[in-house]
Scaffold this active site. Structure first.
Site, mmCIF file in Angstrom:
data_model
loop_
_atom_site.group_PDB
_atom_site.id
_atom_site.type_symbol
_atom_site.label_atom_id
_atom_site.label_comp_id
_atom_site.label_asym_id
_atom_site.label_seq_id
_atom_site.Cartn_x
_atom_site.Cartn_y
_atom_site.Cartn_z
ATOM 1 N N TYR A 112 3.349 4.376 22.662
ATOM 2 C CA TYR A 112 3.388 5.002 21.337
ATOM 3 C C TYR A 112 3.492 6.499 21.598
ATOM 4 O O TYR A 112 2.555 7.107 22.121
ATOM 5 C CB TYR A 112 2.094 4.646 20.618
ATOM 6 C CG TYR A 112 1.977 5.040 19.166
ATOM 7 C CD1 TYR A 112 2.231 4.116 18.160
ATOM 8 C CD2 TYR A 112 1.562 6.301 18.791
ATOM 9 C CE1 TYR A 112 2.074 4.442 16.816
ATOM 10 C CE2 TYR A 112 1.415 6.649 17.452
ATOM 11 C CZ TYR A 112 1.668 5.720 16.469
ATOM 12 O OH TYR A 112 1.510 6.035 15.143
ATOM 13 N N GLY B 107 0.807 -1.209 0.000
ATOM 14 C CA GLY B 107 0.000 0.000 0.000
ATOM 15 C C GLY B 107 0.846 1.267 0.000
ATOM 16 O O GLY B 107 0.333 2.372 -0.146
#
Lengths: 532, 532
Positions: A452, A127
């Site tokens: 994160y 992608g």
């Protein structure tokens, strides 16, 4: 959504921001940082000058190959902060010479054979959403073919009894889910890149997905995999489990296109959820929040969502007060009402100081369009999550430097790890004129969280890459020194190689080099990635 | 339990059966098969004549090495049916020349260096319970050192916050659990070989354990691993999760001692369960039973126990009527009452025709010595499970041939697979004078079961190995032809190599050969296993 991909921005050309939208974004940044911010006009493909292709495809492959400037530019980079800045500037010094779009596995083989003949580097492209330099051609004189698998986009076979399907590797997230929906099945792998990432890419990069606990990575959903290598086709058996030697699949999973090109896989699927329960819980401190996350995951209730946002992140993403941390809990099932599970998790989280009122607990059982988990704090966060990659389109070239980095660390080391990360990365941010650093847990394990981090600073326009590099260096050094992994689910690519070299066992590097030499003796596939 | 291991039987010398016990067992067999059965007297080590050692340990290693006949004989075989028959007959044609008992990792290194000097094959030895020829020396002129890791038997470090511990690889199951108990923790890895298998052996063979669903194999509990190879020490980082390249650990897990000797590992642990719930449910047919197992596991309730016994197995192991299949469901948790989970599973199983009355459902919440799951059908099965390996000690040399084989297969192929297995193995059993073939699921996955077949025939005394080989061949051929794995959790060893060669992707064989050449260029470690 159809149309041509943008050659510089996240998404389609048709979704590129207008100059007016970018100026509005610049005004918001100016208000936030208290300095003037300008948004240069969006680039046009006509401005792009590329090095002429160094090779031309043979006649037999001409139909599936292109040297079109737009495609070569669009395949030059992934979609990291650094990529979008460079593409926005129309800096394309090292584009692939040819982009190939094989329509069958036989054509993948043929393209790879051609690469071998002309000794071209072969860069598999799914992608194109890599944020680690995973699809960028290697520098140097060797010609490069970007092999875009988008035409291999079909679900070939569905086994509803075992809940599995044989799927071509080039399919993007939305097209995959669309083909599974009529069967009542779903892969439920929703990385942030969902719209612009492929099954093969997920497998090649050990993508982390929808599930915040238990089976978090694509790894656990691979039943078998098929891969074209320069030495032939590798295919494992469809097996629910096995103990026959080291897992062949686990050597393919995470190989980042260096051992072969994944063409299809049998994937384990889920029945579409009908029962959902969710809650957004507030905690007086970050520490109380991560204690709750730890205890919930160690209780093995296995929520699909167990994402913890630090106070700053909760404020930015879900309208928090900047003081409280936010824990988003979500349960889902096709067969079993989820209210009781949620109540157990809420009970445990309350023992850690978590608060939620009755309105904050949503339970929706037995309907397909259950709205639980799609509204309130949970919904706000989810929308921000999916839209985030588009944000960079608005701010490219303004001087804004924003990026994320993610890792995993055991609970015993986590508090000190977080402190050191914030200290070191904070210092680098301060040195770059100041900005924000926030954290959330995207995934949580019984033995530790996957934090994160997101940072943003407003640097000098034109100096974005240098500012980014300094912060990225500080972050990566601190992650490795603190015992973390250089990536929990973004992969290694070209960008993480210096730290991956420190992290991997040196003998594993030798083992992987030996495997590479056995399968790809000419070093065609993604040279420079994973294997030195 | 202390004392010397039996040189032929499962367990300690002190646990060897008496001749009287064996004669009673023979009488039971005679009654069952309707023919006279004799039980030859148990062998004594004095009867054993071994080939003289072909090498002598160097002085520096003399203290940790032995050439004692008992130890060499005891380290000749694992504990398969074939092994016990051969050992019972005192057939020890190819014993290790030396048995080493390193007490430290440095001594493991030293032993391996010595093997390199004298070009001896090095056979890592954990608990010695291999049922696939995994600890048997390779045939040939090359001297052999069996490296027994029993002295590396300590839990070195406990991290209660992350629920993990650093553990030496040679520790056997009971000693491991004993050291974890004061911390309120448990690995909860209970293979049938629990008493006589080691952590390192579990990792090297991808052992399947206590949990029938979700995380079934030891693989998922390995946080990091440390391994001595001829090229140095391999050690991975302690990480709850990672996406940095192919997993280094997954290459070690299942490597069966061919790449190095595992010396320690950080393992993910469980809090000791306080809440338990269990039920034994009867089904009118085998088919109804496996449909229930499928639906329960696909609902992702993740029972710790979800073992399904076919009617014959239910009769033999748990007093069934020979018609009904038995599904044993067990839930456990340290934190969360398990009654509701069990009730959901029972609800689903009832929809498939399962029956259980109120007395068959046991829920014990919040006590450490909860008896739920320890009585009734569940308890009967569990006791039989742990005692099963001792059974062979009673019948060795009587002509009885009994063994098990296990595999995994997706649900769509399972019914036909089972039919074909029973047809082919049944024919081999019939050709060998007839006997029994039964099946249970030891582990169940959303995409398929792990069926575990048990067979027994009464063959000619003295002809046991030929009878066994014919049935094993029929079973293994059928498993591979039907798309299964040659082993779900017993490993490959020497015995499964012919079928492992057919199962593994040929290119994976090349990859593994390359890894082996990189880490063990002299081919010291377990030559002939996994890598040709």
């Amino acid at each position: 959504m159809t149309g041509r991909r943008s050659f510089w921005a996240w998404g389609l050309e048709a979704e590129e921001p207008t100059n007016e939208q970018r100026q509005q974004a610049a005004a918001r940044l100016a208000a936030r940082y208290g300095v003037p911010v300008e948004a240069p006009p969006v680039p046009r493909i006509e401005q792009v000058q590329l090095r002429p292709p160094r090779i031309a495809p043979p006649e037999a492959l001409a139909e599936i190959c292109t040297t079109d400037t737009h495609e070569r530019a669009a395949h030059h980079y992934g979609k990291s902060f650094r990529d979008i800045v460079r593409a926005f500037r129309c800096e394309f010094p090292n584009p692939p010479d040819v982009v190939a779009f094989p329509r069958t596995e036989a054509e993948v083989v043929a393209v790879l054979e051609w690469c071998a003949q002309v000794n071209a580097a072969a860069v598999p492209y799914g992608g194109g959403s890599s944020v680690v330099g995973g699809v960028e051609p290697p520098a140097g004189d060797r010609p490069v073919v970007s092999i875009d698998l988008r035409e291999l986009n079909r679900v070939l076979e569905v086994d509803p009894v075992s809940r599995a399907a044989r799927i071509q590797a080039g399919v993007l997230g939305p097209a995959l889910e669309e083909q599974l929906r009529p069967h009542g099945l779903t892969l439920r792998h929703f990385p942030q890149s969902f719209e612009w990432s492929s099954l093969g890419g997920w497998i090649a990069t050990r993508s982390g997905g929808h599930y915040a606990t238990n089976h978090t990575h694509i790894d656990d959903f691979v039943e078998s995999v098929r891969m074209v290598t320069p030495k032939g086709v590798w295919e494992s058996r469809r097996l629910p489990g096995s103990g026959a030697g080291p897992s062949p699949d686990r050597l393919v999973i995470g190989s980042e296109g260096t051992l072969g090109i994944i063409t299809e896989a049998w994937m384990r699927l889920q029945a579409r959820p009908r029962f959902r329960a969710s809650a957004g819980m507030l905690f007086p401190t970050w520490e109380a929040g991560y204690e709750a996350a730890r205890r919930v995951v160690q209780a093995k209730l296995w929520p699909a969502n167990c994402r913890l946002l630090d106070p700053a992140e909760a404020e930015a993403a879900a309208g928090g007060d900047g003081v409280h941390a936010l824990l988003i809990l979500g349960f889902e099932s096709a067969e079993v009402p989820q209210g009781p599970y949620l109540q157990e998790a809420v009970r445990i989280a309350r023992e850690c100081g978590g608060e939620v009122d009755a309105a904050g607990i949503r339970i929706a059982d037995g309907t397909d369009d259950a709205d639980a988990g799609r509204q309130g704090a949970v919904g706000a966060w989810r929308n921000a999550f999916i839209r985030a990659p588009y944000q960079r389109n608005l701010t490219a070239g303004t001087g804004v430097v924003g990026d994320t980095f993610e890792t995993a660390i055991t609970w015993d080391r986590w508090p000190e790890f977080d402190r050191v990360i914030r200290e070191h990365v904070g210092a680098a941010i301060a040195a770059a004129s100041g900005g924000s650093l926030t954290c959330r847990f995207t995934h949580v394990y019984p033995d530790g969280p996957a934090p994160y981090y997101t940072f943003q600073v407003l640097g000098k326009p034109g100096g974005e890459l240098e500012t980014w590099a300094a912060i990225k260096q500080a972050a990566s050094d601190a992650v490795i020194a603190g015992g973390g992994t250089i990536t929990h689910h973004h992969a290694v690519g070209r960008d993480h190689m210096p730290w991956y070299r420190q992290q991997r066992p040196p003998l594993f590097a030798e083992a992987l080099r030996a495997v590479k030499a056995a399968l790809d003796p000419q070093g065609l596939l993604n040279p420079g990635i994973l294997v030195d």
